[in-house]
Design an enzyme around this catalytic site. Structure first.
Site, PDB file in Angstrom:
ATOM      1  N   ASP A  12      -1.797 -30.903  31.354  1.00 55.43           N
ATOM      2  CA  ASP A  12      -0.645 -31.309  31.732  1.00 55.43           C
ATOM      3  C   ASP A  12      -0.660 -31.583  33.534  1.00 55.43           C
ATOM      4  O   ASP A  12      -0.104 -32.552  33.838  1.00 55.43           O
ATOM      5  CB  ASP A  12       0.593 -30.581  31.834  1.00 55.43           C
TER       6      ASP A  12
ATOM      7  N   ARG B 281       0.020 -40.282  35.356  1.00 55.66           N
ATOM      8  CA  ARG B 281       1.095 -40.795  34.928  1.00 55.66           C
ATOM      9  C   ARG B 281       2.046 -41.013  36.319  1.00 55.66           C
ATOM     10  O   ARG B 281       2.620 -42.317  36.494  1.00 55.66           O
ATOM     11  CB  ARG B 281       1.916 -39.866  34.141  1.00 55.66           C
TER      12      ARG B 281
ATOM     13  N   SER C 127       4.531 -32.977  27.998  1.00 50.95           N
ATOM     14  CA  SER C 127       4.399 -32.319  29.355  1.00 50.95           C
ATOM     15  C   SER C 127       5.190 -31.204  29.513  1.00 50.95           C
ATOM     16  O   SER C 127       4.742 -29.886  29.800  1.00 50.95           O
ATOM     17  CB  SER C 127       4.512 -33.290  30.371  1.00 50.95           C
TER      18      SER C 127
ATOM     19  N   LYS D 234       3.820 -26.893  28.704  1.00 51.19           N
ATOM     20  CA  LYS D 234       3.773 -25.622  29.919  1.00 51.19           C
ATOM     21  C   LYS D 234       4.876 -24.724  29.394  1.00 51.19           C
ATOM     22  O   LYS D 234       4.428 -23.529  29.500  1.00 51.19           O
ATOM     23  CB  LYS D 234       4.538 -26.262  31.034  1.00 51.19           C
TER      24      LYS D 234
ATOM     25  N   HIS E  54      13.668 -24.984  31.592  1.00 47.82           N
ATOM     26  CA  HIS E  54      13.222 -26.157  32.349  1.00 47.82           C
ATOM     27  C   HIS E  54      14.009 -27.251  32.476  1.00 47.82           C
ATOM     28  O   HIS E  54      14.842 -27.657  31.552  1.00 47.82           O
ATOM     29  CB  HIS E  54      11.818 -26.661  31.512  1.00 47.82           C
TER      30      HIS E  54
HETATM   31  N1  URA Z   1       8.921 -32.525  33.983  1.00 45.68           N
HETATM   32  C1  URA Z   1       7.573 -32.422  33.348  1.00 45.68           C
HETATM   33  O1  URA Z   1       7.243 -31.294  33.596  1.00 45.68           O
HETATM   34  N2  URA Z   1       6.913 -33.195  32.781  1.00 45.68           N
HETATM   35  C2  URA Z   1       7.607 -34.450  32.911  1.00 45.68           C
HETATM   36  O2  URA Z   1       6.994 -35.403  32.389  1.00 45.68           O
HETATM   37  C3  URA Z   1       8.627 -35.040  33.314  1.00 45.68           C
HETATM   38  C4  URA Z   1       9.485 -33.608  33.886  1.00 45.68           C
END
Ligand code: URA
Ligand code: CA
Length: 445
Positions: free
Chosen positions: A162, A169, A184, A188, A83
């Site tokens: 999320d 947000r 966040s 995931k 990620h």
């Molecule tokens: N990527 C994400 O998945 N969440 C965030 O808060 C920032 C970047």
């Protein structure tokens, strides 16, 4: 009985929540019982006051468990995920996931759409005609077993908290908070089920964290959460001072990824992808050395095995495989405009977030939630930081379709590319890595 107004007050005063309070907030908001105005007030209180390590971990786990946790235990071998915390021209996922899968390691990746000025892998993949990004959990695991890789978007089943909190947000100026980003991202990753996680934590003008120190702190928090959840996590800290690749925009970035997988393309992007892919391979095969992992990945790139795996993956998810050889089959913009340097000099700095915003003005991203995007729109940069330009040289090409007036985007890009008299060497791309064993400086292990 817990009342949200009391919890907002508590955080506003800088006091700590207990686990039950955090779970109350996540459950209530996901279920639609807490209104957006209270949730945004709480998020803003968190932005100012922060969360402790324990509070951040509780928030992450509550968000991960707001939906299903994918069970990949039936699939053989170690499953890895990756990620990026978000950037501009960051097309690494499309390049490294097929390379790692071609090395025989299963890549189970959950990706997002573009957020703010940053792009998202799910949008990029949709630039491939026919490609399906919404897979049922069963399809995801079956493809992982058969092809060795699968990439899917968020669903209502996986980390729904999320999905809702992020959207709020995005419009309440609470994205750039270390505990909120950490929860966040890690919620995931935990929901998607992989055993090991590679994080690409970005800093600089095109990232949410503006300094190496802030990105390192974010990386430490996420590595700690992953480790505690039993998912070995490594984070690379890398620069987003200038866009990572040379293109920004969905079709353009897919084409650039294919170029790199074909052994061509931008060398900075290619070298960085080889580094990240090698790191991912090491997570699955810890007995390898970094040198051996790098050689393996480079070999798979040179032999075309990575490109072939990419084609197989595209076909498995319903996409037109011919794009791998014929990138013109990706959506093409009907109009383009060249932007030329007004005077000579060296490129000393780029404001990547502004370049990302210019791409959105051309149609490549969303101005607000739910907007449709033009997958063909975007920007190609012809120069990198540190390079010389003569007056009149093309700095960038803008791609767009009817109904778009490119002047504002052009102006924004012009203002974002700073040309000076003295050459300033481009800074190092990789600042260091954070693993459960601690911080390591530079691009060594
Ligand atoms: N990527 C994400 O998945 N969440 C965030 O808060 C920032 C970047
Ligand atoms: Ca097993």
């Amino acid at each position: 009985m817990l009342r949200m107004v009391d919890l907002i007050e508590k955080k506003k005063q800088g006091k700590s929540h207990d686990e039950a309070e955090i779970r109350f907030i996540v459950r209530g908001y996901t279920a639609g019982e807490l209104p957006d105005y209270q949730m945004s007030a709480w998020l803003m209180a968190v932005w100012f006051r922060g969360l402790s390590t324990a509070e951040t971990a509780w928030l992450t786990m509550a968000m991960a468990h707001s939906g299903k946790i994918v069970d990949l235990s039936e699939i053989d071998g170690i499953k890895v995920d990756k990620h990026s915390t978000g950037g501009v021209g960051d097309t690494t996922t499309l390049i490294i996931t097929p390379l790692v899968a071609a090395a025989g390691v299963k890549v189970a990746k959950m990706s997002g759409r573009g957020l703010g000025f940053t792009g998202g892998t799910i949008d990029k993949l949709e630039a491939i005609p026919g490609f399906r990004t919404s897979l049922a959990t069963g399809e995801f695991t079956a493809q992982l077993q058969r092809v060795g890789m699968a990439v899917m978007g968020q669903t209502d089943d996986l980390a729904p908290a999320d999905g809702k909190i992020y959207a709020l947000r995005d419009v309440s100026a609470t994205v750039d908070s270390i505990p909120l980003i950490a929860a966040s991202v890690m919620s995931k990753k935990i929901a998607a089920g992989a055993d090991k996680i590679l994080l690409d934590v970005k800093y600089g003008s095109g990232a949410f964290m503006k300094t190496v120190a802030a990105a390192t702190e974010l990386a430490r928090v996420m590595v700690g959460i992953g480790t505690d959840a039993g998912r070995e996590t490594t984070a690379v800290i890398s620069s987003m001072e200038e866009p990572l690749g040379t293109t920004i925009g969905n079709s353009l970035e897919v084409a650039e990824a294919i170029e790199v997988l074909s052994g061509k393309g931008d060398s900075r992007l290619r070298d960085y992808c080889i580094f990240l892919a090698a790191k991912m391979l090491l997570l699955a095969k810890p007995l390898l050395s970094m040198t051996a992992a790098t050689d393996t990945i480079r070999g798979l790139l040179d032999s075309g095995a990575g490109l072939a795996k990419f084609g197989e993956f595209v076909e498995a998810q319903g996409g037109d495989r011919r794009i791998v050889q014929e990138t013109h089959l990706l959506r093409q913009a009907s109009r383009k405009m060249e932007l030329r340097a007004a005077h000579e000099g060296y490129i000393v700095r780029m404001d990547s977030a502004e370049i990302g915003r210019a791409a959105i003005l051309l149609g490549a991203g969303r101005a607000k939630k739910g907007d449709s995007i033009d997958l063909a729109a975007g920007i190609k940069l012809h120069r990198r930081c540190g390079e010389f330009v003569a007056a009149g040289d093309v700095l960038a090409t803008l791609f767009f379709n009817e109904m778009i007036e490119p002047a504002r985007a052009g102006l924004l890009i012009e203002k974002s590319i700073h040309i000076g008299k003295k050459k300033i060497p481009a800074g190092a791309l990789i600042a260091g890595t954070v693993a459960s064993s601690g911080w390591h400086e530079g691009s060594e292990r």
